[in-house]
Design a protein around this motif. Structure first.
Motif, PDB file in Angstrom:
ATOM      1  N   LEU A 293      -9.232  -3.076   3.069  1.00  0.00           N
ATOM      2  CA  LEU A 293      -8.891  -4.073   2.067  1.00  0.00           C
ATOM      3  C   LEU A 293      -7.392  -4.356   2.054  1.00  0.00           C
ATOM      4  N   ILE A 294      -6.600  -3.289   2.130  1.00  0.00           N
ATOM      5  CA  ILE A 294      -5.137  -3.440   2.162  1.00  0.00           C
ATOM      6  C   ILE A 294      -4.711  -4.213   3.405  1.00  0.00           C
ATOM      7  N   ASP A 295      -5.334  -3.918   4.547  1.00  0.00           N
ATOM      8  CA  ASP A 295      -5.023  -4.646   5.781  1.00  0.00           C
ATOM      9  C   ASP A 295      -5.292  -6.138   5.613  1.00  0.00           C
ATOM     10  N   HIS A 296      -6.390  -6.480   4.929  1.00  0.00           N
ATOM     11  CA  HIS A 296      -6.716  -7.886   4.695  1.00  0.00           C
ATOM     12  C   HIS A 296      -5.655  -8.551   3.815  1.00  0.00           C
ATOM     13  N   PHE A 297      -5.241  -7.864   2.763  1.00  0.00           N
ATOM     14  CA  PHE A 297      -4.205  -8.402   1.881  1.00  0.00           C
ATOM     15  C   PHE A 297      -2.917  -8.660   2.654  1.00  0.00           C
ATOM     16  N   ILE A 298      -2.494  -7.666   3.431  1.00  0.00           N
ATOM     17  CA  ILE A 298      -1.240  -7.785   4.183  1.00  0.00           C
ATOM     18  C   ILE A 298      -1.315  -8.927   5.183  1.00  0.00           C
ATOM     19  N   ALA A 299      -2.468  -9.056   5.860  1.00  0.00           N
ATOM     20  CA  ALA A 299      -2.634 -10.126   6.843  1.00  0.00           C
ATOM     21  C   ALA A 299      -2.562 -11.503   6.182  1.00  0.00           C
ATOM     22  N   GLU A 300      -3.189 -11.635   5.004  1.00  0.00           N
ATOM     23  CA  GLU A 300      -3.173 -12.918   4.308  1.00  0.00           C
ATOM     24  C   GLU A 300      -1.776 -13.253   3.806  1.00  0.00           C
ATOM     25  N   ILE A 301      -1.069 -12.254   3.282  1.00  0.00           N
ATOM     26  CA  ILE A 301       0.299 -12.481   2.802  1.00  0.00           C
ATOM     27  C   ILE A 301       1.208 -12.884   3.952  1.00  0.00           C
ATOM     28  N   ALA A 302       1.074 -12.201   5.095  1.00  0.00           N
ATOM     29  CA  ALA A 302       1.874 -12.538   6.270  1.00  0.00           C
ATOM     30  C   ALA A 302       1.583 -13.964   6.728  1.00  0.00           C
ATOM     31  N   SER A 303       0.307 -14.355   6.664  1.00  0.00           N
ATOM     32  CA  SER A 303      -0.069 -15.708   7.066  1.00  0.00           C
ATOM     33  C   SER A 303       0.554 -16.748   6.138  1.00  0.00           C
ATOM     34  N   LEU A 304       0.535 -16.477   4.844  1.00  0.00           N
ATOM     35  CA  LEU A 304       1.139 -17.399   3.879  1.00  0.00           C
ATOM     36  C   LEU A 304       2.640 -17.524   4.079  1.00  0.00           C
ATOM     37  N   GLU A 305       3.312 -16.406   4.320  1.00  0.00           N
ATOM     38  CA  GLU A 305       4.765 -16.439   4.501  1.00  0.00           C
ATOM     39  C   GLU A 305       5.147 -17.169   5.776  1.00  0.00           C
ATOM     40  N   GLU A 306       4.323 -17.018   6.804  1.00  0.00           N
ATOM     41  CA  GLU A 306       4.625 -17.670   8.076  1.00  0.00           C
ATOM     42  C   GLU A 306       4.388 -19.177   7.999  1.00  0.00           C
ATOM     43  N   GLU A 307       3.293 -19.587   7.356  1.00  0.00           N
ATOM     44  CA  GLU A 307       2.959 -21.004   7.282  1.00  0.00           C
ATOM     45  C   GLU A 307       3.739 -21.737   6.201  1.00  0.00           C
ATOM     46  N   GLN A 308       4.249 -20.986   5.201  1.00  0.00           N
ATOM     47  CA  GLN A 308       5.003 -21.580   4.102  1.00  0.00           C
ATOM     48  C   GLN A 308       4.220 -22.680   3.393  1.00  0.00           C
ATOM     49  N   ARG A 309       2.945 -22.490   3.289  1.00  0.00           N
ATOM     50  CA  ARG A 309       2.103 -23.456   2.586  1.00  0.00           C
ATOM     51  C   ARG A 309       0.858 -22.741   2.076  1.00  0.00           C
ATOM     52  N   GLU A 310       0.103 -23.422   1.261  1.00  0.00           N
ATOM     53  CA  GLU A 310      -1.095 -22.808   0.712  1.00  0.00           C
ATOM     54  C   GLU A 310      -2.100 -22.508   1.809  1.00  0.00           C
ATOM     55  N   ASN A 311      -2.629 -21.311   1.782  1.00  0.00           N
ATOM     56  CA  ASN A 311      -3.595 -20.906   2.790  1.00  0.00           C
ATOM     57  C   ASN A 311      -4.919 -21.646   2.571  1.00  0.00           C
ATOM     58  N   GLN A 312      -5.405 -22.250   3.633  1.00  0.00           N
ATOM     59  CA  GLN A 312      -6.637 -23.026   3.543  1.00  0.00           C
ATOM     60  C   GLN A 312      -7.860 -22.249   4.027  1.00  0.00           C
ATOM     61  N   HIS A 313      -7.663 -20.955   4.330  1.00  0.00           N
ATOM     62  CA  HIS A 313      -8.786 -20.171   4.844  1.00  0.00           C
ATOM     63  C   HIS A 313      -9.881 -20.034   3.789  1.00  0.00           C
ATOM     64  N   GLN A 314     -11.116 -20.123   4.239  1.00  0.00           N
ATOM     65  CA  GLN A 314     -12.240 -19.945   3.347  1.00  0.00           C
ATOM     66  C   GLN A 314     -12.540 -18.455   3.174  1.00  0.00           C
ATOM     67  N   ALA A 315     -13.011 -18.106   1.994  1.00  0.00           N
ATOM     68  CA  ALA A 315     -13.363 -16.712   1.738  1.00  0.00           C
ATOM     69  C   ALA A 315     -14.537 -16.301   2.628  1.00  0.00           C
ATOM     70  N   LEU A 316     -14.463 -15.093   3.166  1.00  0.00           N
ATOM     71  CA  LEU A 316     -15.528 -14.597   4.024  1.00  0.00           C
ATOM     72  C   LEU A 316     -16.649 -13.995   3.187  1.00  0.00           C
ATOM     73  N   LYS A 317     -17.862 -14.271   3.586  1.00  0.00           N
ATOM     74  CA  LYS A 317     -19.006 -13.681   2.910  1.00  0.00           C
ATOM     75  C   LYS A 317     -19.499 -12.513   3.752  1.00  0.00           C
ATOM     76  N   ASN A 318     -19.232 -11.314   3.279  1.00  0.00           N
ATOM     77  CA  ASN A 318     -19.604 -10.120   4.033  1.00  0.00           C
ATOM     78  C   ASN A 318     -21.040  -9.706   3.737  1.00  0.00           C
ATOM     79  N   SER A 319     -21.654  -9.104   4.725  1.00  0.00           N
ATOM     80  CA  SER A 319     -23.009  -8.597   4.537  1.00  0.00           C
ATOM     81  C   SER A 319     -22.971  -7.309   3.715  1.00  0.00           C
ATOM     82  N   ILE A 320     -24.135  -6.908   3.213  1.00  0.00           N
ATOM     83  CA  ILE A 320     -24.233  -5.654   2.469  1.00  0.00           C
ATOM     84  C   ILE A 320     -23.931  -4.501   3.427  1.00  0.00           C
ATOM     85  N   PRO A 321     -23.041  -3.575   3.058  1.00  0.00           N
ATOM     86  CA  PRO A 321     -22.701  -2.476   3.967  1.00  0.00           C
ATOM     87  C   PRO A 321     -23.897  -1.570   4.235  1.00  0.00           C
ATOM     88  N   MET A 322     -23.851  -0.926   5.373  1.00  0.00           N
ATOM     89  CA  MET A 322     -24.901   0.003   5.758  1.00  0.00           C
ATOM     90  C   MET A 322     -24.969   1.156   4.757  1.00  0.00           C
TER      91      MET A 322
END
Length: 312
Positions: A78-107
């Motif tokens: 989860l932390i890795d996902h947060f860091i990746a999204e923050i890095a993407s926002l800082e690099e693009e300098q604009r609102e992130n347009q990525h759609q939320a991922l729908k994950n399957s139920i974990p095993m």
């Protein structure tokens, strides 16, 4: 989720105090509806002045969730996902347009551990009991002879009206009596690098060092004695063996490995018996000189190796 606004003239300490207070509350008082959900909550703590750039405005993201859907590996993901999204926002300098991922139920734990089988299908077959299993059970039974401490020597149950024992039950009114003591600490990059280098030299992991540190710190408090200006009030030479509960990632032991693509709880636990450790070993280890420090330092790293050997 909610946003906690801190006055714009507040200091960095006011930010830390804000999220720390919420962290403490969630640790003891958080309650999730396991039937309707959600089993998590999200808070962001930030200053009320938004005129300056984002890099000048520190903030804190507090994520609380029920242990039934989380373990350390899930948190790391989860932390890795947060860091990746923050890095993407800082690099693009604009609102992130990525759609939320729908994950399957974990095993499930059952699927991960037994593959396509289930406990109900295999039953309690004798094929599940090996010599290693019998030895493990025997060792756990023998641990009772070690007389490991649970509470400090000066702990008097009658004075507390047994609330300490009741408080460990996380339900109903008893949950309101819980009070966890939390001390937040951050290791600097230099300290972390030095510890990792020492770990490599000693052939132990960072987790082994943490378990040794827990046992050493416990030796400073379990006797009920205190220190004054660095001088020990008692000269007790009593040694004790401590039991440290270490979490395990059971994905590594499963027939069918869980890829950890979404959060879930696949954690178990393992008791480590560490000792015997003389009282106040932690204080001697933290001191900067003297023969007692050298002995405590040697004992600490031997204890880390003992922790490693018990997890092989």
């Amino acid at each position: 989720g909610k946003v906690v606004i801190i006055p714009s003239n507040g200091s960095k300490k006011s930010l830390v105090d804000s999220w720390s207070k919420s962290f403490q509350y969630n640790l003891d008082r958080a309650s999730f509806n396991i039937t309707r959900g959600p089993l998590w909550s999200l808070e962001i703590h930030k200053f009320g002045n938004f005129n300056s750039s984002a890099s000048d405005q520190p903030c804190a993201l507090l994520f609380a969730f029920n242990h039934a859907i989380s373990d350390q590996r899930s948190v790391n993901m989860l932390i890795d996902h947060f860091i990746a999204e923050i890095a993407s926002l800082e690099e693009e300098q604009r609102e992130n347009q990525h759609q939320a991922l729908k994950n399957s139920i974990p095993m499930s734990m059952e699927e991960c551990t037994l593959g396509g089988q289930t406990f109900s299908k295999i039953g309690l077959s004798t094929s599940l009991v090996s010599l290693d299993t019998l030895m493990y059970v025997s060792q756990k039974a023998a641990e009772g002879l070690k007389n490991t401490p649970i509470l400090p020597d000066n702990f008097i149950m009658d004075e507390l009206d047994h609330t300490a024992i009741d408080s460990i039950i996380p339900s109903g009114e008893s949950r309101m009596m819980r009070h966890s003591m939390v001390e937040h600490r951050t290791l600097s990059k230099n300290v972390t690098t030095a510890i990792l280098e020492k770990c490599r030299q000693s052939g132990v992991t960072f987790s082994n060092v943490l378990t040794a540190a827990v046992a050493f710190t416990s030796s400073d408090f379990v006797s009920g004695s205190t220190t004054v200006d660095g001088d020990l009030m008692t000269k007790s030479k009593k040694s004790r063996t401590y039991k440290v509960l270490q979490s395990l990632d059971l994905r590594r032991f499963g027939i069918q490995s869980d890829p950890c693509e979404t959060i879930g709880c696949h954690a178990g636990s393992h008791d480590l018996l560490l000792g015997p450790i003389p009282e106040f070993s932690g204080s001697y280890f933290r001191s900067s000189m003297g023969s007692k420090h050298r002995k405590a330092s040697e004992r600490f790293w031997n204890l880390a190796k003992h922790s490693r050997d018990q997890t092989k």
